[in-house]
Structure formats: structure tokens, C-alpha cells
Design a protein around this motif. Structure first.
Motif, PDB file in Angstrom:
ATOM      1  N   SER A   1     -25.697  11.917  61.405  1.00  0.00           N
ATOM      2  CA  SER A   1     -24.691  10.947  60.973  1.00  0.00           C
ATOM      3  C   SER A   1     -24.339  11.080  59.503  1.00  0.00           C
ATOM      4  O   SER A   1     -23.265  10.636  59.081  1.00  0.00           O
ATOM      5  N   THR A   2     -25.233  11.675  58.703  1.00  0.00           N
ATOM      6  CA  THR A   2     -24.994  11.758  57.262  1.00  0.00           C
ATOM      7  C   THR A   2     -25.279  13.163  56.756  1.00  0.00           C
ATOM      8  O   THR A   2     -26.396  13.671  56.938  1.00  0.00           O
ATOM      9  N   ASN A   3     -24.291  13.787  56.120  1.00  0.00           N
ATOM     10  CA  ASN A   3     -24.497  15.063  55.453  1.00  0.00           C
ATOM     11  C   ASN A   3     -24.981  14.831  54.026  1.00  0.00           C
ATOM     12  O   ASN A   3     -24.647  13.818  53.402  1.00  0.00           O
ATOM     13  N   HIS A   4     -25.742  15.770  53.525  1.00  0.00           N
ATOM     14  CA  HIS A   4     -26.291  15.656  52.167  1.00  0.00           C
ATOM     15  C   HIS A   4     -25.175  15.433  51.146  1.00  0.00           C
ATOM     16  O   HIS A   4     -24.179  16.157  51.114  1.00  0.00           O
ATOM     17  N   GLY A   5     -25.340  14.387  50.343  1.00  0.00           N
ATOM     18  CA  GLY A   5     -24.383  14.103  49.286  1.00  0.00           C
ATOM     19  C   GLY A   5     -23.117  13.415  49.734  1.00  0.00           C
ATOM     20  O   GLY A   5     -22.191  13.233  48.926  1.00  0.00           O
ATOM     21  N   ALA A   6     -23.059  13.006  51.009  1.00  0.00           N
ATOM     22  CA  ALA A   6     -21.839  12.378  51.540  1.00  0.00           C
ATOM     23  C   ALA A   6     -22.156  11.001  52.098  1.00  0.00           C
ATOM     24  O   ALA A   6     -23.310  10.629  52.310  1.00  0.00           O
ATOM     25  N   GLN A   7     -21.106  10.239  52.349  1.00  0.00           N
ATOM     26  CA  GLN A   7     -21.244   8.922  52.982  1.00  0.00           C
ATOM     27  C   GLN A   7     -21.475   9.100  54.484  1.00  0.00           C
ATOM     28  O   GLN A   7     -21.042  10.091  55.080  1.00  0.00           O
ATOM     29  N   PRO A   8     -22.170   8.156  55.135  1.00  0.00           N
ATOM     30  CA  PRO A   8     -22.386   8.248  56.581  1.00  0.00           C
ATOM     31  C   PRO A   8     -21.082   8.433  57.361  1.00  0.00           C
ATOM     32  O   PRO A   8     -20.094   7.731  57.108  1.00  0.00           O
ATOM     33  N   LEU A   9     -21.089   9.392  58.263  1.00  0.00           N
ATOM     34  CA  LEU A   9     -20.014   9.677  59.211  1.00  0.00           C
ATOM     35  C   LEU A   9     -18.712  10.153  58.563  1.00  0.00           C
ATOM     36  O   LEU A   9     -17.686  10.228  59.239  1.00  0.00           O
ATOM     37  N   ASP A  10     -18.753  10.531  57.287  1.00  0.00           N
ATOM     38  CA  ASP A  10     -17.537  11.038  56.662  1.00  0.00           C
ATOM     39  C   ASP A  10     -17.074  12.349  57.283  1.00  0.00           C
ATOM     40  O   ASP A  10     -15.897  12.700  57.188  1.00  0.00           O
ATOM     41  N   HIS A  11     -17.997  13.090  57.910  1.00  0.00           N
ATOM     42  CA  HIS A  11     -17.624  14.364  58.528  1.00  0.00           C
ATOM     43  C   HIS A  11     -17.160  14.201  59.976  1.00  0.00           C
ATOM     44  O   HIS A  11     -16.787  15.184  60.620  1.00  0.00           O
ATOM     45  N   ALA A  12     -17.155  12.982  60.475  1.00  0.00           N
ATOM     46  CA  ALA A  12     -16.775  12.736  61.876  1.00  0.00           C
ATOM     47  C   ALA A  12     -15.310  12.305  61.961  1.00  0.00           C
ATOM     48  O   ALA A  12     -14.888  11.409  61.229  1.00  0.00           O
ATOM     49  N   PRO A  13     -14.536  12.909  62.864  1.00  0.00           N
ATOM     50  CA  PRO A  13     -13.119  12.536  63.011  1.00  0.00           C
ATOM     51  C   PRO A  13     -12.952  11.254  63.817  1.00  0.00           C
ATOM     52  O   PRO A  13     -12.382  11.239  64.918  1.00  0.00           O
ATOM     53  N   LEU A  14     -13.432  10.155  63.275  1.00  0.00           N
ATOM     54  CA  LEU A  14     -13.489   8.899  64.029  1.00  0.00           C
ATOM     55  C   LEU A  14     -12.104   8.374  64.375  1.00  0.00           C
ATOM     56  O   LEU A  14     -11.859   7.961  65.520  1.00  0.00           O
ATOM     57  N   ALA A  15     -11.190   8.358  63.397  1.00  0.00           N
ATOM     58  CA  ALA A  15      -9.853   7.811  63.653  1.00  0.00           C
ATOM     59  C   ALA A  15      -9.129   8.625  64.711  1.00  0.00           C
ATOM     60  O   ALA A  15      -8.484   8.069  65.620  1.00  0.00           O
ATOM     61  N   GLU A  16      -9.230   9.939  64.616  1.00  0.00           N
ATOM     62  CA  GLU A  16      -8.569  10.803  65.599  1.00  0.00           C
ATOM     63  C   GLU A  16      -9.162  10.619  66.990  1.00  0.00           C
ATOM     64  O   GLU A  16      -8.438  10.532  67.992  1.00  0.00           O
ATOM     65  N   PHE A  17     -10.491  10.565  67.065  1.00  0.00           N
ATOM     66  CA  PHE A  17     -11.146  10.498  68.369  1.00  0.00           C
ATOM     67  C   PHE A  17     -10.927   9.159  69.055  1.00  0.00           C
ATOM     68  O   PHE A  17     -10.645   9.089  70.253  1.00  0.00           O
ATOM     69  N   TYR A  18     -11.057   8.061  68.304  1.00  0.00           N
ATOM     70  CA  TYR A  18     -10.985   6.744  68.934  1.00  0.00           C
ATOM     71  C   TYR A  18      -9.567   6.207  69.051  1.00  0.00           C
ATOM     72  O   TYR A  18      -9.314   5.311  69.865  1.00  0.00           O
ATOM     73  N   GLY A  19      -8.643   6.720  68.279  1.00  0.00           N
ATOM     74  CA  GLY A  19      -7.226   6.438  68.472  1.00  0.00           C
ATOM     75  C   GLY A  19      -6.840   4.981  68.603  1.00  0.00           C
ATOM     76  O   GLY A  19      -6.087   4.618  69.506  1.00  0.00           O
ATOM     77  N   GLY A  20      -7.344   4.127  67.731  1.00  0.00           N
ATOM     78  CA  GLY A  20      -6.961   2.722  67.758  1.00  0.00           C
ATOM     79  C   GLY A  20      -7.782   1.850  68.682  1.00  0.00           C
ATOM     80  O   GLY A  20      -7.552   0.629  68.750  1.00  0.00           O
ATOM     81  N   ARG A  21      -8.736   2.418  69.402  1.00  0.00           N
ATOM     82  CA  ARG A  21      -9.582   1.617  70.286  1.00  0.00           C
ATOM     83  C   ARG A  21     -10.605   0.821  69.478  1.00  0.00           C
ATOM     84  O   ARG A  21     -11.049   1.253  68.420  1.00  0.00           O
ATOM     85  N   THR A  22     -10.993  -0.316  70.008  1.00  0.00           N
ATOM     86  CA  THR A  22     -12.105  -1.066  69.432  1.00  0.00           C
ATOM     87  C   THR A  22     -13.407  -0.490  69.981  1.00  0.00           C
ATOM     88  O   THR A  22     -13.569  -0.351  71.190  1.00  0.00           O
ATOM     89  N   VAL A  23     -14.330  -0.161  69.085  1.00  0.00           N
ATOM     90  CA  VAL A  23     -15.555   0.534  69.459  1.00  0.00           C
ATOM     91  C   VAL A  23     -16.718  -0.447  69.545  1.00  0.00           C
ATOM     92  O   VAL A  23     -16.909  -1.288  68.665  1.00  0.00           O
ATOM     93  N   LEU A  24     -17.495  -0.324  70.614  1.00  0.00           N
ATOM     94  CA  LEU A  24     -18.706  -1.121  70.778  1.00  0.00           C
ATOM     95  C   LEU A  24     -19.888  -0.260  70.336  1.00  0.00           C
ATOM     96  O   LEU A  24     -20.139   0.807  70.892  1.00  0.00           O
ATOM     97  N   PHE A  25     -20.597  -0.725  69.316  1.00  0.00           N
ATOM     98  CA  PHE A  25     -21.701   0.032  68.725  1.00  0.00           C
ATOM     99  C   PHE A  25     -23.018  -0.308  69.405  1.00  0.00           C
ATOM    100  O   PHE A  25     -23.336  -1.473  69.652  1.00  0.00           O
ATOM    101  N   VAL A  26     -23.822   0.725  69.677  1.00  0.00           N
ATOM    102  CA  VAL A  26     -25.149   0.564  70.280  1.00  0.00           C
ATOM    103  C   VAL A  26     -26.193   0.889  69.210  1.00  0.00           C
ATOM    104  O   VAL A  26     -26.391   2.056  68.853  1.00  0.00           O
ATOM    105  N   PRO A  27     -26.890  -0.134  68.658  1.00  0.00           N
ATOM    106  CA  PRO A  27     -27.804   0.067  67.530  1.00  0.00           C
ATOM    107  C   PRO A  27     -29.269   0.210  67.914  1.00  0.00           C
ATOM    108  O   PRO A  27     -30.152   0.169  67.048  1.00  0.00           O
ATOM    109  N   TYR A  28     -29.568   0.378  69.207  1.00  0.00           N
ATOM    110  CA  TYR A  28     -30.932   0.204  69.690  1.00  0.00           C
ATOM    111  C   TYR A  28     -31.909   1.306  69.287  1.00  0.00           C
ATOM    112  O   TYR A  28     -33.112   1.175  69.519  1.00  0.00           O
ATOM    113  N   ALA A  29     -31.434   2.394  68.668  1.00  0.00           N
ATOM    114  CA  ALA A  29     -32.356   3.442  68.236  1.00  0.00           C
ATOM    115  C   ALA A  29     -33.128   3.054  66.979  1.00  0.00           C
ATOM    116  O   ALA A  29     -34.129   3.684  66.642  1.00  0.00           O
TER     117      ALA A  29
END
Length: 229
Positions: free
Chosen positions: A10-38
Motif C-alpha cells: 500500500s505504501t512505496n518508500h518515500g511516498a504517501q499511502p496508495l499514491d501509486h494506485a490508480p484509484l480514481a480510474e479504477f473505481y470511477g465514481g463508485r463509493t468504496v466500502l473499506f474492509v479494515p479487518y487485517a
């Protein structure tokens, strides 16, 4: 057709969490339900991941705040499963019938994303996780959204190291003494984009198939799977 975004970390060295993930493109305006159980601190984890999603302009709420988590997961239009301990994640979802609920949502068209433990969960089983079994789940079967295993955070042995413990490659070789399923050793910063039968790698990975030498691969498609002819 399943739409998946599977990250090694989820986090690359020296970067903010998930900055390398194309979240906006992938989820396309959907509301995301997060699973924090790990992780044990669900509220704190949800806050950190919520900030990362907010930077991408994606709305997110956490399933741990829902009165009926399984019902909320089954009805979700998008899911993100965070990293942490894969055994704890799986055991918690088993207790709340969350595996069936997520599978129902994905079958109905929900987009599924995850990192590390969340990526392990998308596989047929969690047998190729790196995590310590701090809890005992009721079996290792996971979601089976893909037909291969992932070893997240895959690392090569350090040249000249005198450490005598097992390398990742040795552990995966042992896995293939008992199992046919291919394993993708997904390196840090790498991600897999799955659309139906299409699997595309961004970054680098080492692919292990039973009975063949491992193959180092970079950006591009990862097909076909299966044991050697």
C-alpha cells in the motif's frame, strides 16, 4: 466480468499511502466500502485509508461502522481490502460471512481492490501469504477471484548474505511440491489489473509454475496460466 486491482503493497518508500494506485480510474465514481479487518485498530486504519482515497477523489466508508457488515458488503458497488495480517483478515471475514458477501458483490459487478493481505484474499487460498498465523482461521480458502496465488512483497535473497533461513523462492518451491496453482511473486510497487480473463501487470513480478524455472516479467499481460504441457 470481474474487475480487480491487486497491489503488492500500500505504501512505496518515500511516498504517501496508495499514491501509486490508480484509484480514481479504477473505481470511477463508485463509493468504496473499506474492509479494515487485517489490522486490530479498525477506526485508525479507516481514517488513514480514507485520507488516501480522499486525495484521489474517491468516496470511502468502512464496513466496521455498519450495523450488518455482511449485508453491507453484499450490496457494495466497490470494495477495498486493506493489508495487514492475512490470517486475522480471513478469520474475521469467516465469522461474519464476509467471504460469501464479497463474492456476491463482485458477481453483481462490484469492483474489488486490495493491497498485500487484501490481494492474498482474492486468490484461491491464503497459503502463499508471508504472515504469521496469529489467529487460526477455519481453513485457508479465500475468495478465488483469480485462478493463481500471489506472494506479495516478493524479495530476492541479498547477495552475500549469510542468513540461513528460507528464501521466498524456496517457500514457493515447497508450495509447488504440494500444489499446482501458479504463484505470482509480486514485487514492491507492482500491481495487477484484472478484467475478466485478462490479467495485466504494472511493475515487476517473478512467476512460478510447478515443474518449470521461475520467470521474471515486467509490464504487460500475464497469460496463460496452468501447469506446463
Amino acid at each position: 466480468m470481474s474487475e480487480l486491482l491487486l497491489l503488492s503493497n500500500s505504501t512505496n518508500h518515500g511516498a504517501q499511502p496508495l499514491d501509486h494506485a490508480p484509484l480514481a480510474e479504477f473505481y470511477g465514481g463508485r463509493t468504496v466500502l473499506f474492509v479494515p479487518y487485517a489490522l486490530a485498530d479498525h477506526a485508525g486504519y479507516a481514517t488513514r485509508i480514507g485520507e488516501a482515497f480522499a486525495r484521489a477523489g474517491v468516496a470511502l466508508r468502512s464496513v466496521h461502522t455498519e450495523t450488518d457488515p455482511a449485508a453491507a458488503l453484499a450490496a457494495a458497488e466497490a470494495v477495498w481490502v486493506g493489508g495487514g495480517n492475512t490470517f486475522r483478515l480471513l478469520a474475521t471475514l469467516q465469522r461474519i460471512d464476509g467471504l460469501l458477501a464479497i463474492g456476491t458483490a463482485v458477481a453483481a459487478g462490484a469492483h474489488y481492490g486490495g493491497a498485500s493481505a487484501g490481494t492474498n484474499l482474492a486468490c484461491p487460498t491464503i497459503r502463499t501469504t508471508n504472515d504469521m498465523p496469529i489467529v487460526e482461521p477455519a481453513g485457508f480458502a479465500a475468495l478465488g477471484l483469480v485462478d493463481f496465488q500471489v506472494n506479495a512483497h516478493y524479495l530476492d535473497p541479498l547477495p552475500g548474505s549469510t542468513h540461513m533461513g528460507e528464501t521466498r523462492a524456496e517457500r514457493i518451491r515447497e508450495f509447488h511440491e504440494e500444489n499446482e496453482t501458479p504463484v505470482v511473486g509480486l514485487r514492491e510497487g507492482g500491481l495487477l489489473r484484472v478484467s475478466g480473463e485478462s490479467v495485466t501487470l504494472s511493475g515487476r513480478a517473478r512467476v512460478f509454475r510447478r515443474g518449470t524455472q521461475p520467470e521474471e516479467v515486467g509490464d504487460g499481460p500475464l497469460r496463460p496460466w496452468g501447469p506446463p504441457a
